[in-house]
Scaffold this motif. Structure first.
Motif, mmCIF file in Angstrom:
data_model
loop_
_atom_site.group_PDB
_atom_site.id
_atom_site.type_symbol
_atom_site.label_atom_id
_atom_site.label_comp_id
_atom_site.label_asym_id
_atom_site.label_seq_id
_atom_site.Cartn_x
_atom_site.Cartn_y
_atom_site.Cartn_z
ATOM 1 N N THR A 85 0.833 -1.198 0.000
ATOM 2 C CA THR A 85 0.000 0.000 0.000
ATOM 3 C C THR A 85 0.870 1.251 0.000
ATOM 4 O OG1 THR A 85 -0.095 0.078 2.420
ATOM 5 C CG2 THR A 85 -1.830 -1.156 1.296
ATOM 6 N N LYS A 86 0.360 2.300 -0.582
ATOM 7 C CA LYS A 86 1.006 3.615 -0.566
ATOM 8 C C LYS A 86 0.293 4.549 0.408
ATOM 9 C CE LYS A 86 3.826 2.377 -3.838
ATOM 10 N NZ LYS A 86 5.257 2.070 -3.546
ATOM 11 N N ALA A 88 -5.847 -2.597 7.445
ATOM 12 C CA ALA A 88 -6.055 -1.147 7.526
ATOM 13 C C ALA A 88 -5.240 -0.563 8.674
ATOM 14 C CB ALA A 88 -7.531 -0.845 7.739
ATOM 15 N N GLY A 89 -5.040 0.766 8.613
ATOM 16 C CA GLY A 89 -4.415 1.458 9.736
ATOM 17 C C GLY A 89 -2.954 1.794 9.555
ATOM 18 N N ASN A 141 -9.696 -3.604 5.928
ATOM 19 C CA ASN A 141 -8.900 -4.780 5.633
ATOM 20 C C ASN A 141 -9.325 -5.342 4.272
ATOM 21 O OD1 ASN A 141 -7.920 -4.394 8.187
ATOM 22 N ND2 ASN A 141 -8.900 -6.198 9.082
ATOM 23 N N THR A 142 -8.360 -5.566 3.421
ATOM 24 C CA THR A 142 -8.664 -6.062 2.087
ATOM 25 C C THR A 142 -7.768 -7.259 1.772
ATOM 26 O OG1 THR A 142 -8.951 -5.433 -0.246
ATOM 27 C CG2 THR A 142 -7.103 -4.433 0.936
ATOM 28 N N PHE A 143 -8.257 -8.124 0.870
ATOM 29 C CA PHE A 143 -7.617 -9.425 0.699
ATOM 30 C C PHE A 143 -7.413 -9.791 -0.770
ATOM 31 C CE2 PHE A 143 -9.639 -9.317 4.759
ATOM 32 C CZ PHE A 143 -8.859 -10.092 5.604
ATOM 33 N N PHE A 144 -6.431 -10.661 -0.995
ATOM 34 C CA PHE A 144 -6.197 -11.292 -2.287
ATOM 35 C C PHE A 144 -6.764 -12.699 -2.162
ATOM 36 C CE2 PHE A 144 -3.061 -12.825 -5.644
ATOM 37 C CZ PHE A 144 -3.691 -12.154 -6.686
ATOM 38 N N VAL A 190 6.571 -3.520 9.680
ATOM 39 C CA VAL A 190 5.431 -2.598 9.664
ATOM 40 C C VAL A 190 4.197 -3.300 9.120
ATOM 41 C CG1 VAL A 190 4.510 -0.459 8.693
ATOM 42 C CG2 VAL A 190 6.910 -0.589 9.389
ATOM 43 N N GLY A 191 3.080 -3.166 9.825
ATOM 44 C CA GLY A 191 1.814 -3.661 9.320
ATOM 45 C C GLY A 191 1.345 -4.914 10.023
#
Length: 212
Positions: free
Chosen positions: A58-59, A192-193, A65-68, A89-90
């Protein structure tokens, strides 16, 4: 004399069959990682089927929350891979036997093998009530790329992190509110976040145990 030779030949073949090494079970990684088996936000996810790698980046904070997500559903399976959260991070994870709830945002509900500080190796309930199973013990020896080994068979799930068993139990059902799913999609998470995060799943190997 001919009968004796025939018996001897038969005995040799039988002995060879008994002493021959077992044939290695073919895995299903190629079919599993075919790009046409996956869907998600194209601006966030990349898949390299030949390199057995999935990358999410992500930029800016996606705000959800998103998924593949795999298009195919799986029941019993074995999955191994190495996972990196760049610079620590993340937060991420691997959804197993899950359900796609939003086909535009690619929001998923179901059990998740967790990846992130304080949560490595846990089984989390994404959208279904929070933690299902916390790790059996704290994992102290984390690496840049951490080895994950996940087996879902029947109602049992086993998770290993860097060779250490963190979960080895029946799928919890939250008192009957969330029965153990028999099958569902597999999905990789961007959480997210975080303004920027980069997660990489490499050396993916997948075996569909339902058809074995």
């Amino acid at each position: 004399m001919r009968l004796s030779r025939l018996c001897t030949a038969t005995s040799v073949l039988a002995l060879a069959a008994l002493t021959a090494p077992p044939v290695a079970r073919a895995d299903d990684t190629e079919a599993f990682l075919r790009p046409e088996n996956w869907e998600g936000r194209a601006d966030l996810w990349k898949i390299d089927a030949k390199g057995r790698t999935v990358v999410g980046e992500t930029k800016e904070d996606p705000k959800y929350n998103t998924f593949f997500c795999s298009k195919k559903k799986y029941g019993d399976f074995e999955l191994t891979c190495k996972i990196q959260l760049r610079d620590g991070v993340g937060n991420s994870g691997i959804q197993i036997r899950s359900v796609l709830k939003d086909e535009k945002k690619f929001v998923v509900n179901g059990p998740q093998v967790d990846v992130g500080a304080g949560y490595f190796g846990a089984l989390y309930g994404e959208g279904v009530g929070g933690y299902l199973l916390k790790p059996k013990k704290d994992v102290a020896k984390l690496k840049e790329f951490n080895d994950y080994h996940v087996v879902a068979k029947g109602t049992h799930v086993t998770v290993k992190l860097n060779g250490e068993v963190t979960v080895d139990a029946e799928f919890p059902d939250n008192g009957g509110k969330n029965p153990a799913p028999a099958e569902g999609i597999i999905a990789f998470q961007i959480h997210a976040g975080y303004p920027k995060m980069h997660v990489e799943f490499k050396d993916i190997k997948f075996t569909d145990l339902s058809k074995k």
